[in-house]
Design a protein around this motif. Structure first.
Motif, PDB file in Angstrom:
ATOM      1  N   ARG A  13       0.827  -1.203   0.000  1.00  0.00           N
ATOM      2  CA  ARG A  13       0.000   0.000   0.000  1.00  0.00           C
ATOM      3  C   ARG A  13       0.864   1.256   0.000  1.00  0.00           C
ATOM      4  NH1 ARG A  13      -4.382   2.421  -1.754  1.00  0.00           N
ATOM      5  NH2 ARG A  13      -5.227   3.991  -0.273  1.00  0.00           N
ATOM      6  N   TRP A  14       1.929   1.233   0.805  1.00  0.00           N
ATOM      7  CA  TRP A  14       2.828   2.395   0.823  1.00  0.00           C
ATOM      8  C   TRP A  14       3.546   2.564  -0.516  1.00  0.00           C
ATOM      9  CZ3 TRP A  14       2.376   6.061   4.081  1.00  0.00           C
ATOM     10  CH2 TRP A  14       1.855   5.815   5.342  1.00  0.00           C
ATOM     11  N   LYS A  15       3.896   1.441  -1.118  1.00  0.00           N
ATOM     12  CA  LYS A  15       4.546   1.501  -2.439  1.00  0.00           C
ATOM     13  C   LYS A  15       3.608   2.086  -3.479  1.00  0.00           C
ATOM     14  CE  LYS A  15       6.851  -1.412  -5.867  1.00  0.00           C
ATOM     15  NZ  LYS A  15       7.263  -2.796  -6.215  1.00  0.00           N
ATOM     16  N   GLU A  16       2.316   1.681  -3.411  1.00  0.00           N
ATOM     17  CA  GLU A  16       1.318   2.195  -4.351  1.00  0.00           C
ATOM     18  C   GLU A  16       1.152   3.708  -4.195  1.00  0.00           C
ATOM     19  OE1 GLU A  16      -3.481   1.676  -5.214  1.00  0.00           O
ATOM     20  OE2 GLU A  16      -2.397   0.205  -3.992  1.00  0.00           O
ATOM     21  N   LYS A  17       1.105   4.168  -2.917  1.00  0.00           N
ATOM     22  CA  LYS A  17       0.984   5.607  -2.697  1.00  0.00           C
ATOM     23  C   LYS A  17       2.194   6.356  -3.232  1.00  0.00           C
ATOM     24  CE  LYS A  17      -1.904   5.544   1.474  1.00  0.00           C
ATOM     25  NZ  LYS A  17      -1.967   5.949   2.906  1.00  0.00           N
ATOM     26  N   TYR A  18       3.342   5.771  -3.015  1.00  0.00           N
ATOM     27  CA  TYR A  18       4.567   6.427  -3.461  1.00  0.00           C
ATOM     28  C   TYR A  18       4.622   6.524  -4.986  1.00  0.00           C
ATOM     29  CZ  TYR A  18       9.494   7.687  -3.585  1.00  0.00           C
ATOM     30  OH  TYR A  18      10.676   8.326  -3.803  1.00  0.00           O
ATOM     31  N   LEU A  19       4.254   5.452  -5.673  1.00  0.00           N
ATOM     32  CA  LEU A  19       4.244   5.455  -7.141  1.00  0.00           C
ATOM     33  C   LEU A  19       3.207   6.429  -7.684  1.00  0.00           C
ATOM     34  CD1 LEU A  19       4.660   1.638  -7.899  1.00  0.00           C
ATOM     35  CD2 LEU A  19       6.391   3.452  -8.072  1.00  0.00           C
ATOM     36  N   LYS A  20       2.057   6.518  -6.994  1.00  0.00           N
ATOM     37  CA  LYS A  20       1.022   7.470  -7.439  1.00  0.00           C
ATOM     38  C   LYS A  20       1.539   8.903  -7.310  1.00  0.00           C
ATOM     39  CE  LYS A  20      -3.827   8.719  -6.761  1.00  0.00           C
ATOM     40  NZ  LYS A  20      -3.547  10.161  -6.752  1.00  0.00           N
ATOM     41  N   LEU A  21       2.291   9.132  -6.234  1.00  0.00           N
ATOM     42  CA  LEU A  21       2.875  10.452  -6.054  1.00  0.00           C
ATOM     43  C   LEU A  21       3.823  10.798  -7.206  1.00  0.00           C
ATOM     44  CD1 LEU A  21       3.404  12.931  -4.253  1.00  0.00           C
ATOM     45  CD2 LEU A  21       5.190  11.614  -3.129  1.00  0.00           C
ATOM     46  N   ASP A  23       3.650   9.582 -10.249  1.00  0.00           N
ATOM     47  CA  ASP A  23       2.828   9.805 -11.451  1.00  0.00           C
ATOM     48  C   ASP A  23       2.230  11.210 -11.458  1.00  0.00           C
ATOM     49  OD1 ASP A  23       3.354   7.257 -12.333  1.00  0.00           O
ATOM     50  OD2 ASP A  23       1.511   6.383 -11.507  1.00  0.00           O
ATOM     51  N   ASP A  24       1.741  11.629 -10.279  1.00  0.00           N
ATOM     52  CA  ASP A  24       1.179  12.982 -10.197  1.00  0.00           C
ATOM     53  C   ASP A  24       2.228  14.034 -10.522  1.00  0.00           C
ATOM     54  OD1 ASP A  24      -1.238  11.913  -9.505  1.00  0.00           O
ATOM     55  OD2 ASP A  24      -0.997  12.246  -7.339  1.00  0.00           O
ATOM     56  N   GLN A  25       3.426  13.786  -9.994  1.00  0.00           N
ATOM     57  CA  GLN A  25       4.499  14.742 -10.259  1.00  0.00           C
ATOM     58  C   GLN A  25       4.839  14.784 -11.743  1.00  0.00           C
ATOM     59  OE1 GLN A  25       5.833  16.755  -8.033  1.00  0.00           O
ATOM     60  NE2 GLN A  25       7.054  17.750  -9.614  1.00  0.00           N
ATOM     61  N   GLU A  26       4.824  13.619 -12.388  1.00  0.00           N
ATOM     62  CA  GLU A  26       5.118  13.552 -13.825  1.00  0.00           C
ATOM     63  C   GLU A  26       4.059  14.290 -14.641  1.00  0.00           C
ATOM     64  OE1 GLU A  26       5.956  10.177 -17.288  1.00  0.00           O
ATOM     65  OE2 GLU A  26       5.627   9.593 -15.206  1.00  0.00           O
ATOM     66  N   GLN A  27       2.795  14.150 -14.255  1.00  0.00           N
ATOM     67  CA  GLN A  27       1.721  14.862 -14.949  1.00  0.00           C
ATOM     68  C   GLN A  27       1.870  16.378 -14.779  1.00  0.00           C
ATOM     69  OE1 GLN A  27      -0.607  13.671 -16.994  1.00  0.00           O
ATOM     70  NE2 GLN A  27       0.279  11.626 -16.757  1.00  0.00           N
ATOM     71  N   THR A  28       2.247  16.777 -13.565  1.00  0.00           N
ATOM     72  CA  THR A  28       2.449  18.208 -13.315  1.00  0.00           C
ATOM     73  C   THR A  28       3.558  18.764 -14.201  1.00  0.00           C
ATOM     74  OG1 THR A  28       1.729  17.924 -11.030  1.00  0.00           O
ATOM     75  CG2 THR A  28       2.951  19.936 -11.563  1.00  0.00           C
ATOM     76  N   GLU A  29       4.646  18.006 -14.316  1.00  0.00           N
ATOM     77  CA  GLU A  29       5.755  18.451 -15.157  1.00  0.00           C
ATOM     78  C   GLU A  29       5.328  18.565 -16.620  1.00  0.00           C
ATOM     79  OE1 GLU A  29       8.982  15.810 -14.528  1.00  0.00           O
ATOM     80  OE2 GLU A  29       9.408  16.517 -12.494  1.00  0.00           O
ATOM     81  N   LYS A  30       4.501  17.607 -17.063  1.00  0.00           N
ATOM     82  CA  LYS A  30       4.013  17.682 -18.452  1.00  0.00           C
ATOM     83  C   LYS A  30       3.163  18.930 -18.667  1.00  0.00           C
ATOM     84  CE  LYS A  30       3.984  12.709 -19.466  1.00  0.00           C
ATOM     85  NZ  LYS A  30       3.143  11.523 -19.797  1.00  0.00           N
ATOM     86  N   GLN A 308       2.351  19.644   1.491  1.00  0.00           N
ATOM     87  CA  GLN A 308       3.054  20.820   0.974  1.00  0.00           C
ATOM     88  C   GLN A 308       2.993  20.877  -0.547  1.00  0.00           C
ATOM     89  OE1 GLN A 308       7.184  21.020   2.050  1.00  0.00           O
ATOM     90  NE2 GLN A 308       7.402  23.169   1.453  1.00  0.00           N
ATOM     91  N   GLU A 309       3.176  19.729  -1.175  1.00  0.00           N
ATOM     92  CA  GLU A 309       3.148  19.709  -2.633  1.00  0.00           C
ATOM     93  C   GLU A 309       1.756  20.023  -3.170  1.00  0.00           C
ATOM     94  OE1 GLU A 309       3.934  16.042  -5.064  1.00  0.00           O
ATOM     95  OE2 GLU A 309       5.716  17.228  -5.540  1.00  0.00           O
ATOM     96  N   GLN A 310       0.717  19.542  -2.452  1.00  0.00           N
ATOM     97  CA  GLN A 310      -0.651  19.843  -2.873  1.00  0.00           C
ATOM     98  C   GLN A 310      -0.916  21.350  -2.786  1.00  0.00           C
ATOM     99  OE1 GLN A 310      -2.871  17.694  -4.231  1.00  0.00           O
ATOM    100  NE2 GLN A 310      -4.089  19.528  -4.642  1.00  0.00           N
TER     101      GLN A 310
END
Length: 508
Positions: A13-21, A23-30, A308-310
């Motif tokens: 579950r922690w790994k899933e949250k970390y990977l989602k984070l 992905d979100d960061q990658e979308q933001t960069e795009k 903070q990132e949100q």
């Protein structure tokens, strides 16, 4: 051993949250990348929109566009925007390359205003020493003197002129109107004044009307110049603001990347330490306490980072929405300005009577064609056409019929020339043609066909059938030519054609 109380707290579950984070960061960069590309595109369009307004600004605009090809480079872009702003403030028109003889004009003004010979001599000295920025400034200086000092009498000036050739003064005034930048709004009035000059009417009223016309043109051009300066100033501020905001977006993005890297490092260190403790543990309870402590720390770090990132993402999203709206508004303004500039450019380079390109457009095209000849070593020939006995048409049938004759000639020249040829009205009853790829011999053949076609053509004037003939001077481009030399040779050929009977073509 079981270190987690339920499934939701497991390592997956922690790994899933970390990977989602991630992905979100990658979308933001795009999204940031897309907005950066939109920003570059808009600035490039603005640079293209104002291209050609002033030759001194064009190099700055070119460098701005080149900088943006590789994306936003904030320091260089800020430096170039600052240089562009300084160039905008320091705008000065380049002096005219040629200095026409104005002796007849000064002689005429001296007879008209004998009490102000000193002021006229001062203006003449400045003109001959090239102290005026251009011909327009010279004319305006004369106009201001004339406007302040109206003549005392209304008698015909032509009768008072002693030693001055009235016909030559007519020609000088016609050249003044041809060389002055007459906006389309005043083109009809200028044509009427030139028609009166061609008809040799009294100089006094014509001169007063010319003064009034040029003063009106002066006020109109000053108004347009102020409007354009205000727009360019606003554009500079908008470009600078966009550059600053883009710099802020890049800086924020860099900070977020650093924070994410620090989080990665911190989580990795906690996991490595947890792994070492697990491998070296000999008792269950201490190990469970260590695991629980490390997981709590990791959870707090991730939650703090997410919060903070949100917050930063929300703030950036609001700023990007504002910036995107501003970009859309600027893009709309750029498109509207481009349309207005295209229309203004079309009007500025078109003869209002015949709808042919005018003298300004001809000189630009001649420059381009001569540059092409030098580059490709290909031939090019210039023709100068003049209507034979055009004054007789005006005197016999009226100036309306004279205008109709010019329209008919323009249509025939345009219809019967080659697709690659360029036809323009040079001024008065003179037309010019540029024939790319044609030497003097082949150009003479083309000119003779055109001359015979024009000779057989006619138009109706007050119920009468009027025939028109034209004379033509032809000159081929040679190495070392410029606009003036090649035109002077063709004009010399035209003079020879006139002197030897008219309705003929002469190669020089």
């Amino acid at each position: 051993m079981v270190f987690f109380k339920n499934k939701d707290e497991g390592p997956d579950r922690w790994k899933e949250k970390y990977l989602k984070l991630l992905d979100d960061q990658e979308q933001t960069e795009k999204q940031y990348k897309a907005n950066e590309e939109l920003l570059c595109k808009t600035i490039v369009r603005f640079a293209l929109a104002v291209k050609g307004l002033n030759r001194q600004l064009d190099p700055h605009l070119n460098r701005i566009r080149n900088l943006l090809k590789g994306g936003l480079q904030s320091q260089q872009l800020q430096k170039e925007l600052s240089a562009f702003s300084n160039a905008l403030i320091m705008l000065e028109e380049s002096p005219e390359p040629t200095l026409p003889d104005a002796s007849l004009l000064f002689e005429f003004l001296g007879k008209q205003y004998p009490r102000h010979l000193d002021q006229l001599d001062e203006i003449r000295g400045k003109y001959e020493n090239r102290q005026f920025s251009n011909n327009q400034a010279f004319y305006l200086a004369l106009l201001e003197l004339v406007e302040e000092n109206k003549p005392l009498t209304n008698i015909d000036l032509a009768l008072e002129l002693t030693g001055a050739d009235a016909k030559a003064i007519n020609i000088q005034l016609i050249r003044l109107l041809d060389n002055a930048e007459i906006p389309l709004l005043f083109a009809e009035d200028a044509e009427k004044i030139k028609s009166r000059l061609f008809a040799d009417q009294a100089l006094g009223p014509i001169f007063d009307d010319t003064v009034a016309l040029l003063l009106a043109v002066k006020k109109h051009l000053e108004s347009e110049q102020q409007e354009m300066a205000a727009f360019l100033s606003k554009l500079t501020e908008q470009l600078t603001e966009l550059g600053v905001k883009a710099t802020g977006v890049n800086a924020a993005n860099e900070i977020r990347v650093k924070k994410r890297n620090l989080l990665d490092q911190a989580v990795s260190e906690q996991i490595m330490e947890l792994r070492e403790k697990s491998e070296n543990a000999t008792q269950l309870e201490p190990l469970k306490q260590i695991v629980s402590s490390r997981l709590t720390t990791i959870t707090q770090q991730i939650q703090a980072h997410n919060l903070q990132e949100q917050q930063e993402r929300d703030k950036a999203q609001r700023e990007m929405q504002i910036l995107s709206q501003k970009l859309r508004e600027m893009e709309s303004e750029s498109s509207e300005l481009r349309s207005k500039l295209d229309l203004a450019q079309h009007r500025a380079t078109r003869d209002p009577l015949t709808n042919l390109p005018n003298r300004l457009a001809f000189e630009d095209r001649l420059n381009d064609e001569m540059a092409r000849c030098r580059r490709h070593k290909s031939p090019m020939t210039l023709m100068v056409w003049d209507v034979d006995l055009f004054k007789n048409i005006n005197d016999t049938y009226g100036h309306k019929c004279g205008d109709k004759a010019l329209i008919v000639i323009a249509e025939l020249l345009l219809k019967h020339c080659r697709e690659t040829d360029f036809v323009a009205r040079f001024g008065g009853e003179e037309f010019v043609m540029i024939l790319p790829g044609a030497d003097a011999k082949s150009a003479l053949v083309i000119a003779e066909k055109l001359r015979k076609t024009l000779e057989k053509s006619s138009f109706n004037a007050n119920g009468n059938k009027v025939f028109i003939t034209l004379s033509c001077g032809i000159s081929q481009f040679i190495d070392g030519d410029n606009n003036e030399t090649i035109f002077n040779r063709a004009d010399s050929g035209l003079y020879s054609a006139k002197q030897t009977g008219r309705n003929r073509c002469v190669v020089v």
